[in-house]
Design a protein around this motif. Structure first.
Motif, PDB file in Angstrom:
ATOM      1  N   VAL A   1       0.852  -1.193   0.000  1.00 35.69           N
ATOM      2  CA  VAL A   1       0.000   0.000   0.000  1.00 35.69           C
ATOM      3  C   VAL A   1       0.886   1.241   0.000  1.00 35.69           C
ATOM      4  CG1 VAL A   1      -1.984  -1.066   1.150  1.00 35.69           C
ATOM      5  CG2 VAL A   1      -0.196  -0.009   2.538  1.00 35.69           C
ATOM      6  N   GLY A   2       0.365   2.337  -0.510  1.00 31.82           N
ATOM      7  CA  GLY A   2       1.132   3.586  -0.539  1.00 31.82           C
ATOM      8  C   GLY A   2       0.202   4.761  -0.662  1.00 31.82           C
ATOM      9  N   LEU A   3       0.738   5.940  -0.410  1.00 27.49           N
ATOM     10  CA  LEU A   3      -0.047   7.167  -0.524  1.00 27.49           C
ATOM     11  C   LEU A   3       0.562   7.994  -1.646  1.00 27.49           C
ATOM     12  CD1 LEU A   3      -2.351   8.551   1.168  1.00 27.49           C
ATOM     13  CD2 LEU A   3      -0.532   9.850   2.279  1.00 27.49           C
ATOM     14  N   ARG A   4      -0.192   8.230  -2.710  1.00 26.28           N
ATOM     15  CA  ARG A   4       0.298   9.027  -3.832  1.00 26.28           C
ATOM     16  C   ARG A   4      -0.645  10.173  -4.083  1.00 26.28           C
ATOM     17  NH1 ARG A   4       4.321   6.319  -6.839  1.00 26.28           N
ATOM     18  NH2 ARG A   4       4.582   8.219  -8.008  1.00 26.28           N
ATOM     19  N   ASP A   5      -0.114  11.400  -4.026  1.00 20.50           N
ATOM     20  CA  ASP A   5      -0.928  12.606  -4.251  1.00 20.50           C
ATOM     21  C   ASP A   5      -2.206  12.575  -3.412  1.00 20.50           C
ATOM     22  OD1 ASP A   5       0.954  13.463  -6.128  1.00 20.50           O
ATOM     23  OD2 ASP A   5      -0.008  12.259  -7.691  1.00 20.50           O
ATOM     24  N   GLY A   6      -2.084  12.138  -2.176  1.00 21.17           N
ATOM     25  CA  GLY A   6      -3.224  12.143  -1.255  1.00 21.17           C
ATOM     26  C   GLY A   6      -4.144  10.940  -1.385  1.00 21.17           C
ATOM     27  N   HIS A   7      -3.850  10.024  -2.316  1.00 23.34           N
ATOM     28  CA  HIS A   7      -4.737   8.871  -2.507  1.00 23.34           C
ATOM     29  C   HIS A   7      -4.025   7.569  -2.138  1.00 23.34           C
ATOM     30  CE1 HIS A   7      -7.766  11.265  -4.486  1.00 23.34           C
ATOM     31  NE2 HIS A   7      -6.799  11.833  -5.198  1.00 23.34           N
ATOM     32  N   MET A   8      -4.801   6.690  -1.505  1.00 27.19           N
ATOM     33  CA  MET A   8      -4.257   5.376  -1.168  1.00 27.19           C
ATOM     34  C   MET A   8      -4.186   4.546  -2.452  1.00 27.19           C
ATOM     35  SD  MET A   8      -3.220   4.269   1.715  1.00 27.19           S
ATOM     36  CE  MET A   8      -4.048   4.867   3.167  1.00 27.19           C
ATOM     37  N   GLN A   9      -3.082   3.852  -2.657  1.00 26.43           N
ATOM     38  CA  GLN A   9      -2.958   3.024  -3.854  1.00 26.43           C
ATOM     39  C   GLN A   9      -2.174   1.755  -3.502  1.00 26.43           C
ATOM     40  OE1 GLN A   9      -0.065   4.115  -6.794  1.00 26.43           O
ATOM     41  NE2 GLN A   9       1.391   3.692  -5.151  1.00 26.43           N
ATOM     42  N   ALA A  10      -2.125   0.832  -4.442  1.00 26.37           N
ATOM     43  CA  ALA A  10      -1.340  -0.395  -4.226  1.00 26.37           C
ATOM     44  C   ALA A  10      -0.481  -0.647  -5.451  1.00 26.37           C
ATOM     45  CB  ALA A  10      -2.272  -1.577  -3.995  1.00 26.37           C
ATOM     46  N   GLN A  11       0.702  -1.194  -5.224  1.00 23.62           N
ATOM     47  CA  GLN A  11       1.589  -1.544  -6.333  1.00 23.62           C
ATOM     48  C   GLN A  11       2.244  -2.886  -6.016  1.00 23.62           C
ATOM     49  OE1 GLN A  11       4.798   1.403  -6.293  1.00 23.62           O
ATOM     50  NE2 GLN A  11       5.881   0.196  -4.765  1.00 23.62           N
ATOM     51  N   ASN A  12       2.881  -3.490  -6.992  1.00 23.81           N
ATOM     52  CA  ASN A  12       3.587  -4.743  -6.755  1.00 23.81           C
ATOM     53  C   ASN A  12       4.664  -4.497  -5.682  1.00 23.81           C
ATOM     54  OD1 ASN A  12       5.646  -6.840  -7.043  1.00 23.81           O
ATOM     55  ND2 ASN A  12       4.442  -7.473  -8.803  1.00 23.81           N
ATOM     56  N   ILE A  13       4.759  -5.374  -4.709  1.00 19.10           N
ATOM     57  CA  ILE A  13       5.698  -5.158  -3.598  1.00 19.10           C
ATOM     58  C   ILE A  13       7.154  -5.099  -4.097  1.00 19.10           C
ATOM     59  CG2 ILE A  13       5.987  -7.601  -2.940  1.00 19.10           C
ATOM     60  CD1 ILE A  13       5.782  -6.624   0.010  1.00 19.10           C
ATOM     61  N   LEU A  14       7.448  -5.830  -5.169  1.00 20.25           N
ATOM     62  CA  LEU A  14       8.839  -5.849  -5.652  1.00 20.25           C
ATOM     63  C   LEU A  14       9.213  -4.563  -6.391  1.00 20.25           C
ATOM     64  CD1 LEU A  14       9.268  -9.585  -6.652  1.00 20.25           C
ATOM     65  CD2 LEU A  14      10.043  -8.409  -4.585  1.00 20.25           C
ATOM     66  N   ASP A  15       8.207  -3.741  -6.737  1.00 23.67           N
ATOM     67  CA  ASP A  15       8.527  -2.432  -7.331  1.00 23.67           C
ATOM     68  C   ASP A  15       9.163  -1.508  -6.289  1.00 23.67           C
ATOM     69  OD1 ASP A  15       7.556  -3.257  -9.710  1.00 23.67           O
ATOM     70  OD2 ASP A  15       5.638  -2.208  -9.571  1.00 23.67           O
ATOM     71  N   ALA A  16       8.989  -1.847  -5.012  1.00 29.14           N
ATOM     72  CA  ALA A  16       9.576  -1.028  -3.948  1.00 29.14           C
ATOM     73  C   ALA A  16      10.872  -1.657  -3.431  1.00 29.14           C
ATOM     74  CB  ALA A  16       8.587  -0.898  -2.793  1.00 29.14           C
ATOM     75  N   ALA A  17      11.253  -2.809  -4.016  1.00 30.65           N
ATOM     76  CA  ALA A  17      12.413  -3.540  -3.498  1.00 30.65           C
ATOM     77  C   ALA A  17      13.712  -3.004  -4.072  1.00 30.65           C
ATOM     78  CB  ALA A  17      12.270  -5.021  -3.851  1.00 30.65           C
ATOM     79  N   ASN A  18      14.747  -3.023  -3.244  1.00 30.40           N
ATOM     80  CA  ASN A  18      16.113  -2.743  -3.715  1.00 30.40           C
ATOM     81  C   ASN A  18      16.334  -1.416  -4.406  1.00 30.40           C
ATOM     82  OD1 ASN A  18      18.126  -4.380  -3.006  1.00 30.40           O
ATOM     83  ND2 ASN A  18      17.647  -5.984  -4.511  1.00 30.40           N
ATOM     84  N   LYS A  19      15.490  -0.434  -4.140  1.00 32.92           N
ATOM     85  CA  LYS A  19      15.772   0.882  -4.696  1.00 32.92           C
ATOM     86  C   LYS A  19      15.295   1.944  -3.710  1.00 32.92           C
ATOM     87  CE  LYS A  19      12.786  -0.068  -8.465  1.00 32.92           C
ATOM     88  NZ  LYS A  19      11.439  -0.619  -8.265  1.00 32.92           N
ATOM     89  N   GLN A  20      15.810   3.138  -3.882  1.00 38.42           N
ATOM     90  CA  GLN A  20      15.446   4.197  -2.943  1.00 38.42           C
ATOM     91  C   GLN A  20      14.863   5.390  -3.682  1.00 38.42           C
ATOM     92  OE1 GLN A  20      19.266   4.498  -1.124  1.00 38.42           O
ATOM     93  NE2 GLN A  20      18.956   2.593  -0.026  1.00 38.42           N
ATOM     94  N   ARG A  21      13.860   5.996  -3.075  1.00 42.70           N
ATOM     95  CA  ARG A  21      13.221   7.185  -3.664  1.00 42.70           C
ATOM     96  C   ARG A  21      13.987   8.410  -3.171  1.00 42.70           C
ATOM     97  NH1 ARG A  21       8.683  10.825  -2.589  1.00 42.70           N
ATOM     98  NH2 ARG A  21       8.944  10.300  -0.393  1.00 42.70           N
ATOM     99  N   LEU A  22      14.719   9.021  -4.063  1.00 47.67           N
ATOM    100  CA  LEU A  22      15.520  10.196  -3.683  1.00 47.67           C
ATOM    101  C   LEU A  22      14.749  11.478  -4.009  1.00 47.67           C
ATOM    102  CD1 LEU A  22      19.001   8.968  -4.977  1.00 47.67           C
ATOM    103  CD2 LEU A  22      17.947   8.622  -2.732  1.00 47.67           C
ATOM    104  N   ILE A  23      15.272  12.617  -3.538  1.00 45.16           N
ATOM    105  CA  ILE A  23      14.572  13.893  -3.770  1.00 45.16           C
ATOM    106  C   ILE A  23      14.950  14.428  -5.149  1.00 45.16           C
ATOM    107  CG2 ILE A  23      14.122  16.204  -2.855  1.00 45.16           C
ATOM    108  CD1 ILE A  23      15.465  15.338  -0.251  1.00 45.16           C
ATOM    109  N   PRO A  24      13.966  14.695  -6.007  1.00 41.58           N
ATOM    110  CA  PRO A  24      14.309  15.355  -7.277  1.00 41.58           C
ATOM    111  C   PRO A  24      14.883  16.741  -6.953  1.00 41.58           C
ATOM    112  CG  PRO A  24      11.998  14.631  -7.234  1.00 41.58           C
ATOM    113  CD  PRO A  24      12.525  14.475  -5.847  1.00 41.58           C
ATOM    114  N   THR A  25      15.924  17.147  -7.660  1.00 43.71           N
ATOM    115  CA  THR A  25      16.601  18.400  -7.267  1.00 43.71           C
ATOM    116  C   THR A  25      15.764  19.647  -7.552  1.00 43.71           C
ATOM    117  OG1 THR A  25      17.826  18.246  -9.328  1.00 43.71           O
ATOM    118  CG2 THR A  25      18.973  17.546  -7.331  1.00 43.71           C
TER     119      THR A  25
END
Ligand code: F6P
Length: 365
Positions: free
Chosen positions: A324-348
């Motif tokens: 589960v995740g929160l995107r633009d204020g909405h609850m959503q779901a994505q494949n769990i492996l899409d969140a694996a082994n990577k990090q969400r960094l800040i766009p400059t």
């Protein structure tokens, strides 16, 4: 009514405030929906491998919403594919693949769905288990706020509150002594925690991994402040920040961990360089695990409960192996492996960075 009879809950990776709120949310939703049996796995994947579990009823799930840490225990140095068995006669560590042992625990307790509250490392570890037949649902937590597929993670707002409070306190002492005060914050390779705390406290300099800094520019900036104003400067520095010429500062390596690098020490390094270059007295405070401790903020309690119940709804809908995740204020779901082994960094060009720049905050670039 559903035909689910038993679920499991596991917390993995570093702890953070709000984990208990998530455990409570999933557990109570399951119990109150149709008396589904709830099994807690102790100490993350280590407990799953070693078959250490506890049944969670209303009593165990009550009175924990406001408590920091996790009643189940957690672990950020054990993965099912690399389980530490002990040392050989030469002192070398022996690791084994323990995926089968995890599945035996799941089968023995008749766990139909495992709720995994964790970060990218914890989600990466679900891959071999899913391949072996596990059905799981992920709930994102980490003070680093760096999980792909969600704008917010459990623990982040509490840690930001602690970071902000620390920087506010450094403000008055720095002002009195006309010093440069550096505060090193956690966050691994992402600067979310430092950026948000720096913005909230009005820090003069914010150093984050996404924007490599030039120490000469940082020195020129604090020197300018000394000449123009009271002479003090507050520097919010992420543990993962690094100069345009240098690497991140590593404090330790933990070989069995899904993420073996532990960062730390850049704050002291910068303090030394600022003192050398400018002659301004400079002090460093490293917040360390204080940022992860204590009671969750109201926002984290609400977020954890909302994530938990959304995750349970996914189970009722028969949707598995997602997060589960929160995107633009909405609850959503994505494949769990899409969140694996990577990090969400800040766009400059992120709006927080633009906001800080508009306040004349120095990023050292
Ligand atoms: O991922 C959470 C976090 O607190 C990071 O910000 C930090 O780099 C790391 O965990 C510290 O890990 P440990 O608790 O093993 O020192």
């Amino acid at each position: 009514m559903s035909d689910i009879k038993c679920i499991g809950i596991l917390t993995g990776g570093g702890d953070c405030p709000g984990l208990n709120a998530a455990i409570r949310g999933i557990g109570k939703a399951a119990l109150f929906h149709s008396g589904i049996k709830v099994i807690g796995i102790k100490d993350g994947y280590q407990g799953l491998i070693e078959n250490r579990v506890v049944q969670l009823g209303v009593n165990e799930l009550s009175g924990i919403l406001t408590r920091g840490g996790t009643i189940l225990g957690t672990n950020n140095k054990c993965s099912p594919e690399k389980y530490y068995e002990g040392d050989d006669e030469f002192g070398n560590h022996i690791y084994t693949n323990a995926v089968d042992r995890c599945m035996e625990t799941i089968e023995q307790h008749e766990i139909e769905i495992l709720f995994v509250i964790g970060g990218d490392g914890t989600f990466t570890c679900t891959k071999p288990l899913v391949e072996a037949g596990l059905r799981c649902i992920g709930v994102p937590k980490t003070i680093d706020n760096d999980i792909h597929g969600t704008d917010l993670t459990i623990g982040f707002t509490t840690a930001t509150r602690i970071g902000t409070m620390a920087l506010d306190r450094l403000h008055s002492t720095g002002d009195s002594h006309h010093r440069v005060m550096i505060c090193e914050l956690m966050g691994r390779n992402a600067g979310w925690l430092t950026l948000a705390s720096g913005l909230a406290s009005g820090s003069d300099v914010i150093l984050i991994p996404e924007i490599p800094f030039d120490i000469e520019k940082v020195c020129a900036f604090v020197e300018g402040r000394k000449n123009e104003r009271s002479g003090f400067s507050i520097v919010a520095c992420a543990e993962g920040a690094h100069s345009i010429h240098g690497e991140q500062v590593v404090s330790k390596r933990i070989s069995s961990s899904p993420d073996p690098i532990r960062l730390g020490g850049i704050g002291r390094q910068i303090a030394h360089e600022i003192e050398q270059h400018t002659g301004i007295e400079t002090r460093t405070t490293t917040l360390g695990h204080i940022q992860r401790g204590g009671e969750p903020s109201a926002t984290d309690r609400v977020l954890a409960t909302a994530f938990a119940t959304a995750a349970f709804e996914l189970a009722l809908d028969g949707k598995f192996n997602c997060m589960v995740g929160l995107r633009d204020g909405h609850m959503q779901a994505q494949n769990i492996l899409d969140a694996a082994n990577k990090q969400r960094l800040i766009p400059t060009d992120h709006r927080f960075i633009r906001a800080a720049r508009a306040m004349r905050t120095c990023f050292g670039d």
